[in-house]
Design a protein around this motif. Sequence first.
Motif, short mmCIF file in Angstrom:
data_model
loop_
_atom_site.label_atom_id
_atom_site.label_comp_id
_atom_site.label_asym_id
_atom_site.label_seq_id
_atom_site.Cartn_x
_atom_site.Cartn_y
_atom_site.Cartn_z
N LEU A 127 -5.56 12.79 -6.74
CA LEU A 127 -4.18 12.96 -7.17
C LEU A 127 -3.29 11.92 -6.50
O LEU A 127 -3.63 11.35 -5.47
N ARG A 128 -2.13 11.67 -7.10
CA ARG A 128 -1.13 10.76 -6.54
C ARG A 128 0.18 11.53 -6.39
O ARG A 128 0.52 12.36 -7.22
N SER A 129 0.90 11.24 -5.34
CA SER A 129 2.17 11.93 -5.09
C SER A 129 3.35 11.02 -5.43
O SER A 129 3.22 9.79 -5.44
N HIS B 180 9.81 7.06 -6.63
CA HIS B 180 8.81 6.35 -5.82
C HIS B 180 7.43 6.95 -6.03
O HIS B 180 7.21 8.15 -5.85
N HIS B 181 6.48 6.09 -6.43
CA HIS B 181 5.09 6.48 -6.65
C HIS B 181 4.27 6.00 -5.45
O HIS B 181 4.16 4.79 -5.21
N PHE B 182 3.66 6.95 -4.72
CA PHE B 182 2.91 6.59 -3.52
C PHE B 182 1.52 6.06 -3.84
O PHE B 182 0.84 5.51 -2.96
N ASN B 183 1.06 6.23 -5.10
CA ASN B 183 -0.23 5.70 -5.53
C ASN B 183 -1.39 6.08 -4.61
O ASN B 183 -2.27 5.27 -4.33
N GLY B 184 -1.35 7.30 -4.07
CA GLY B 184 -2.45 7.79 -3.26
C GLY B 184 -2.35 7.51 -1.78
O GLY B 184 -3.23 7.89 -1.01
N PHE B 185 -1.26 6.85 -1.36
CA PHE B 185 -1.13 6.49 0.06
C PHE B 185 -1.17 7.72 0.96
O PHE B 185 -1.71 7.68 2.06
N LYS C 192 0.81 -1.22 0.00
CA LYS C 192 0.00 0.00 0.00
C LYS C 192 0.85 1.27 0.00
O LYS C 192 0.34 2.36 -0.25
N PHE C 193 2.17 1.13 0.23
CA PHE C 193 3.05 2.30 0.22
C PHE C 193 3.47 2.70 -1.19
O PHE C 193 4.13 3.72 -1.37
N GLY C 194 3.14 1.89 -2.21
CA GLY C 194 3.40 2.29 -3.58
C GLY C 194 4.47 1.48 -4.28
O GLY C 194 4.79 0.35 -3.88
N LEU C 195 5.05 2.08 -5.32
CA LEU C 195 6.02 1.41 -6.18
C LEU C 195 7.30 2.24 -6.24
O LEU C 195 7.27 3.43 -6.54
N LEU C 196 8.43 1.59 -5.97
CA LEU C 196 9.74 2.22 -6.09
C LEU C 196 10.40 1.69 -7.36
O LEU C 196 10.61 0.49 -7.51
N ASP C 197 10.72 2.60 -8.28
CA ASP C 197 11.39 2.24 -9.53
C ASP C 197 12.85 2.66 -9.41
O ASP C 197 13.16 3.85 -9.34
N TYR D 112 26.86 14.71 -8.44
CA TYR D 112 25.81 15.63 -8.88
C TYR D 112 24.48 14.94 -8.66
O TYR D 112 24.32 13.75 -8.97
N TYR D 113 23.49 15.66 -8.14
CA TYR D 113 22.20 15.02 -7.89
C TYR D 113 21.05 15.99 -8.13
O TYR D 113 21.20 17.22 -8.07
N GLU D 114 19.90 15.42 -8.41
CA GLU D 114 18.64 16.15 -8.52
C GLU D 114 17.58 15.43 -7.70
O GLU D 114 17.61 14.20 -7.60
N TYR D 115 16.67 16.18 -7.14
CA TYR D 115 15.57 15.57 -6.39
C TYR D 115 14.30 16.35 -6.69
O TYR D 115 14.33 17.53 -7.06
N SER D 116 13.17 15.69 -6.57
CA SER D 116 11.92 16.35 -6.92
C SER D 116 10.76 15.76 -6.15
O SER D 116 10.82 14.63 -5.63
N VAL D 117 9.69 16.51 -6.08
CA VAL D 117 8.39 16.04 -5.60
C VAL D 117 7.40 16.32 -6.72
O VAL D 117 7.55 17.30 -7.47
N GLY D 118 6.41 15.47 -6.84
CA GLY D 118 5.49 15.65 -7.96
C GLY D 118 4.10 15.16 -7.66
O GLY D 118 3.83 14.48 -6.66
N LEU D 119 3.21 15.50 -8.57
CA LEU D 119 1.82 15.05 -8.54
C LEU D 119 1.53 14.36 -9.87
O LEU D 119 1.90 14.87 -10.94
N GLU D 120 0.88 13.21 -9.81
CA GLU D 120 0.45 12.54 -11.02
C GLU D 120 -1.03 12.22 -10.94
O GLU D 120 -1.69 12.56 -9.97
N ASN D 121 -1.55 11.59 -11.98
CA ASN D 121 -2.98 11.35 -12.13
C ASN D 121 -3.72 12.66 -12.41
O ASN D 121 -4.87 12.85 -12.01
#
Length: 835
Positions: free
Chosen positions: A749-751, A731-736, A673-678, A783-792
Amino acid sequence: MKLKFAILLIFVSFSIQAQTTVKGKVVDEFNNPLPFVNVFIKKTNFGTTTDDEGKFSFKMKKRRGILEISFVGFQTQTLKITPKTKFLNIVLKEENNVLEEVILVTKPKKRLKKKENPAYNILKEIWKRKRKNGLDLVDHYQYKKQTAIEIGLNNLDTAFIKNIFKKEYNSIIKEVKYDSDGINYYIPIYLSEQITKVYGNNKTNKVREDIKAEKNEGLGAQGFVFDRMSNTFQNINVFQNNITLLRKSFVSPLSTDGFATYDYVLYDSVVQNNTKLYNIYFFPIRDQDLAFEGNFWVADKTFSIKKMKMKVVKGANLNFVRGLTFEKEFEVRNDSVYIPTKNAYEGDFTLVDKSDNNKGLTIKKTILFDDYLLNKALPPTFYEQKAEKIRPDQYTKDETYWENKEISENKSTYKLIKTVKGKRKIKKLTGLINTLASGYINLPFNIQFGPFWTSFAQNEIEGFRTRIGFRTFKTKDDRFRLSGHLAYGFKDKGLKYGAEAQYLLSYKPRISTSFAYQNDIEQLGSVLLNTNQLLGRSFGATALFSRGNNFFLSDVKKYAANFDYAIDKNLHLGFNFTRAKIRSATTQENFSINYTDENGNPKSTVTDVASDIYLTFTPGRFVYGLGVQQRFGKNIFPSVILNYRHGYKGPLNGTHDYDKLQIKYSQPILLGKFGLLDATIEGGKTFGTVPISLLSIIPANQSQSLVKNTFALMNYYDFVTDAYAATHFEHHFNGFILNRIPLLNRLKLRSLVTFRAAYGTISNENNAINKSNIKYNVPNKVYYEYSVGLENLGYGNLRFLRVDAIWRSNYTPPQGSIAEPSPKFAIRIGVRPGL
């Protein structure tokens, strides 16, 4: 002190005397104990449920009360409780059998705690036994499996039917089936059946499946879209805690953590074939969760599942999906072994929204299991053998074979499909569906144009770019395929083109070969590792919207050949040979890839003559299609790619001798239920002295869209390396998270969060020969990048957009760099289709 103790003792005595202990046993009219019966004092919280032997015991503060004994399917009783009540023997009478009634069970308004819910005790028993029941209890088993996949158009009115059949309407309407709502109509357009014999050996965990026969009829086989949709319905194991569907993790209603996701209602119990069955309904606590609603029947004593029916809740909001239903039936043998007898899956897909008024596409998949033979051992070597399908017509049987074998309700369906598939309007409609899914438009003579989403682009060298692609396509199982493109830039007034011919040399072992020629511009460094993609398809040259100026494009004239050998379905060994002539696609002032050769002479063109040996391992990947081009399902599988490349100096005017070793590992991880980590990790090393066009360039992305495994806040050629390591986590939380926030959960929405990093080095020798206007720079610190997002994001049924807010670490470009400074923060949009 003694006085205080005496007062306390008197107080406790009065407290004990004020409590009443209620004990008893509940049985049916045949003196069979009834477990899980509700026994409560009316208008209070005092009470319990009976145990496996029908017994109960609890304490209440008052000395008197009205005891209510209730159980679905039985008449409710009430009894008076007094201080004289010692032990109660209670007999419940069954109500009339309710199986023939129309049952409508709704989600409970008040949520019961686990121990207050009579369904909890039943579920506990299911959890204990779910690994003990079933075919796993026997050493060997055999059974026949018959699978039918049907595709049709749903929610059709009489006007639509009349428009299709015209004069045939009066005769054909009698054969057209009603939709599931019983109001509108459903027309089948494709049907396939397959008979398989399955042999299992639990001692060695080996399963062998032999296809015995296949048949199909209709329009669905013309495109991959129908396969992809029907492949949505794989074997759904409801006994697992989480069910994978469309690369998302749904909580099973039989999960040991099910009470965190579902409300359960013990609705009824009946006796069927001398077995008592409990009927339990389940509903998601939050309508937006990736969960199901439905009910299941469970047998008393053995607690094995007899039947289950469930559907994905609409709030889950899957792209193009209006509804998904699953039905499973089991047969219980010897009070312990349950075996599947039927799986029925049905999907309802629409394009724009989930309105019940819109026409849609129905996919039905029915699997029947019979002819079980348990504990009959076959030689161990028998289970090791594989009977694979390698040719499209390998198991096709004539009509005489199917006379008594096809599923009875399908006989009339085949007849209707033969009439329907010739109708012009149906052909146009199914062609439109294929075009929207694949991006290709059907033309006469088995030619397709597309994909249409690559038709337009913009870059500094070509200006506005148009592209027309094509491919030959007769069926999805074509053994030969020719594809190519023509492109034109309105600024440089240059015509570009490319073509590739592919042929399947052998079905078993599966061996394919391909040859390609390209005269086009490319954004080198779009990917770090490429195996069998011969024609360049870099997004840097084909993006319509980009940030900054990008003159860093190369003119590539390339001959290439590929030979691919399938050791196993998901294990491939391949060989590539290429000769590519690479130079800058613009003036030396804008972009130069100059270098000095071993004699110190300046050079502006590289001729790369190289061979590759690669190995790809994708255990569990879903592969379908028997032609030269196969497709892959949206399932969860790891991927390992190992590639060794050698460059040749001298033969065919090759300019450089070098070696390059690369490895890439990808692993999607379902976390329930915590989602999918790619997750993706890759690395590589170049041995030898080579110019910029042959080094490893960390993939930058200056387009305004998200591209997997690239860095969005990096400029092209920001980091040039001969040894590198990169990693990408998404990591897609799928609405968790968002499903638990009031008001916000209505947006569905999904985070998601991402983290990407790269590290690399470059040798002094490679630095020394560089005479381009690109100043070599490497991420000597990570070197690194990080982000937060919304999908759906989207409208109605089209919710495949995502938006990411991205930040990066600090780094200093080298002095004299001609590239514009890259941003430290950006918003990017991505597209992620649901199927």
